[in-house]
Design an enzyme around this catalytic site. Structure first.
Site: not given
Lengths: 338, 338
Positions: A129, A284, A313
Site C-alpha cells: 500500500s 483491489d 486491497h
C-alpha cells in the site's frame, strides 16, 4: 519500554518548502547486518500502520527471514512514532505539521541506511500500500542502490481516482465538529468512526462481501460486528491529525515529483533499474491492477504478478488472509533468489 | 406552480410496521393514455432525484416518446415531493419519518396506476439505479401486469458491499454535529458536502478519472472544481433527513422481502416473467455487472447487456454522457418493439 529506535535527522527541508525541525525517524530492525553489509532489506510501513503491524510478513522460514537478512522497518512520518502531528513540539505540532511527501520519507530512510550503517546496496525494498509507494520511490530515487523492489497493492503515483477516494475519507473525518480544525484536545471519535465506515467499502472487494468473508473468513458475528470490530477498531486508536498527515502524503505520492524527473512519470518509471516484482491485488478497488500494468510496461526490468485474491486491497495485508500471505511470501522468496 | 400532481394514498401500512399517514405520491406524466390503456410506461426516480431529473431519457424520437407512450414518473418516497421527512407533519416528520421499502414504493405506484387510471398492463417499467431497484420490484411483485422491464445500473437486492458503501455515505453525513440527530433547523451543510465527497469516488469509474473526463468530458476546470461543482452541487440542495430516508430504502431493497417469496431471492427472480433487459454499467463500482449476471441467470426471460462505458455508475444517468444515453435509448427502442 519502546521496542524501536530513533534516528535523529536534525532539521529536514521538505519538498513542500517547510522544515521539519528536529525530525525523528523511528525504526525497528530484525536480524543482523552481515560483515559485507549486503543482506539489508527495507520494508516501510503503510497508511496508519506502525512497524509492529508489518511483522506478519517477517519470520524464520519466511522470505523476510531475520536469520538471513537484516530487515529494517522505518516508520512513515505521521504514524505517531516517527515525527508526527501528535509528537512534534509547538509551533509545528498538530494542525501545523507540514506536508511530508513519500520522497521526503524515503530521503530520510536513505540517510538512516547510509549514515547509520554505511549500507551501500539493498537486497530488496518491499512494502504494502503506502509501503509500496515508498518502495517505488526507493527504486526511482536511488536506482543505483536498490537491487530488487517488490511493491504490492500500491502505485508509483497516486491516481486521480485514488485521490478522490481519499477526499471522501478526509471529509468524513473532518465533518466532526470535535475535530476543531485540528486543534482538538480530545480525539474526534465520531469522525474517526465515520472515516472507518467510509474506508470499509474500499478496503475489501465486492466479492469479499458477497461471499460473507467478514463472517466466514474473519470470524465476525455479523456485518455490523465487522464494521465496528475491524474498521472502527482499526482507526479509533489513531490520532486524527496523524491520519490526515499521512493522507496528505498519500495524495501527493508521485515518483516523478523529483527534480531529476521533472514530473515526467514515464521517465521516472524508466529509471527504476531494480528487478521489480509488482503485485497488485486482483480485486483491489483503489490501487487497481490496470495502474500497475501501466507502471510495469514502463519499467525496464519489471514483472506484473497480480495476487489472485478476492480480499481486495487487504490481499496485501495486514496478514488477514493466510493464502495471500503465502502467495506474497513465495513470490518474495523467488525474487530474493533471483 | 408545481409541474407535478399528487395522488392521495391515505394511510399506508408499511412493511416496517409503521403507518405513513396521509401519504402522498407525487408524479408527473408525459404523453397521453390511449383508449385501450395499453401504452403506459412507469419510470421511477433514483436516489435523491426528482421527476425532472428523469427527463433526459424522455423525448420525441426517443424510446420513451410522449407522442407514442403514456409515461408516468412516480417520485420515490423521501425525495422531497412524495411523502418525505421534510414535508410530513409532526409527529412523523424529520428524524421520525418511518422506514419505507422499495416494495412499499411500488405498491403505492401500483395503486396510482390501477386506481387512478384503471391501467391493467404496463408496456414497460424502466429505471436507473434505485429506479432499477423499483423496476425489479415491479417485475417480482406484479408479474401479471408488467410486459417488459429494463432496469439499468441497479439490482434486485442491495448487495452487502453496496450496503457498506452506503454506511460510509451515511456516516459522513451524520458526523456533522449540525445534523443534531435529524432535528436540525438548518441543513448540516458540512455533512452534506462530506457525503458528496464520499460519493464522488463511487459514482464514476477509475478509468473515468484516469482519463480526466471530469475535465475533458464534463468541462470542469479541475478535479476540485468537479468535486464542488458537480458533487457538492448535487447533494447540497437536498434535505439531510430525506437523503437518509432514501438511503434506508436503498439499504433494505430486496425483491424477495415479500410474503410471496419469504426471502427466497432466487424464487423471486424466477417469478419475473416480464421480458427483461438488464443493463449494468460495465465499470459501475457499486452495482457491478456480476450481480446483474447472477440475477439474469435466475430470471426466465432476461437478457444481460452491459453498458460498454467508462462512466461507472453514471453510465446510466442522469444523462451525463451522450454515448451512454444513445446506447440505453436504442436498447429500449428494440425492447419496446419486441
Amino acid at each position: 519500554m519502546a521496542d524501536y529506535d530513533i534516528f535523529e535527522l536534525g532539521n529536514v527541508v521538505l519538498q513542500s518548502g517547510a522544515t521539519l525541525r528536529g525530525a525523528k525517524l523511528a525504526y525497528k530492525t530484525y536480524g543482523r547486518l552481515n560483515a559485507s553489509k549486503d543482506n539489508a532489506i527495507v520494508y516501510p510501513t503503510w497508511y496508519s500502520g506502525q512497524h509492529t503491524e508489518n511483522e506478519w510478513l517477517i519470520g524464520p522460514g519466511m522470505a523476510l527471514d531475520p536469520e538471513k537478512y537484516f530487515i529494517l522497518v522505518p516508520n512513515m512520518f505521521g504514524n505517531g512514532l516517527s515525527s508526527s502531528p501528535s509528537n512534534t513540539p509547538p509551533p509545528w505540532d498538530r494542525a501545523r505539521f507540514p506536508g511530508v511527501t513519500v520522497h521526503d520519507n524515503v530521503a530520510c530512510q536513505y540517510r538512516l541506511v547510509t549514515e547509520k550503517w554505511g549500507i551501500e546496496r539493498l537486497r530488496l525494498v518491499v512494502g504494502w500500500s503506502m509501503g509500496a509507494q515508498q518502495t517505488f520511490e526507493w527504486g526511482a530515487a536511488y536506482p543505483q542502490m536498490v537491487e530488487r523492489i517488490a511493491p504490492f497493492c500500491g502505485s508509483a503515483r497516486t491516481s486521480r481516482h485514488n485521490f478522490v477516494f481519499l477526499e471522501g475519507v478526509k471529509a468524513a473525518l473532518t465533518a466532526d465538529d470535535a475535530f476543531q480544525g485540528g486543534w482538538y484536545e480530545r480525539q474526534p471519535t465520531k469522525g474517526l468512526r465515520a472515516m472507518a465506515r467510509v474506508y470499509a467499502g474500499w478496503g475489501f472487494s465486492r466479492t469479499f462481501y458477497r461471499e460473507r468473508l467478514d463472517i466466514e473468513g474473519m470470524g465476525f458475528a455479523s456485518l455490523e460486528d465487522f464494521l465496528v470490530g475491524f474498521w472502527e477498531g482499526l482507526f479509533l486508536p489513531r490520532d486524527a491529525n496523524n491520519l490526515l498527515a499521512m493522507l496528505w502524503t498519500w495524495q501527493h505520492a508521485d515518483i516523478s515529483a523529483n527534480p531529476r524527473y521533472g514530473g515526467n512519470f514515464e521517465m521516472a518509471l524508466g529509471a527504476i533499474t531494480a528487478r521489480a516484482l509488482v503485485m497488485p491485488g486482483q480485486t483491489d478497488l483503489y490501487f487497481p491492477p490496470e495502474d500497475s500494468e501501466y507502471e510495469v510496461a514502463h519499467m525496464p526490468d519489471a514483472e506484473l504478478r497480480p495476487i489472485p485474491s478476492i480480499w481486495g486491497h487487504c490481499a496485501g495485508g495486514p496478514g488477514v488472509n493466510p493464502a495471500d500471505v503465502k502467495f506474497i511470501d513465495e513470490a518474495l522468496k523467488a525474487l530474493l533468489q533471483s
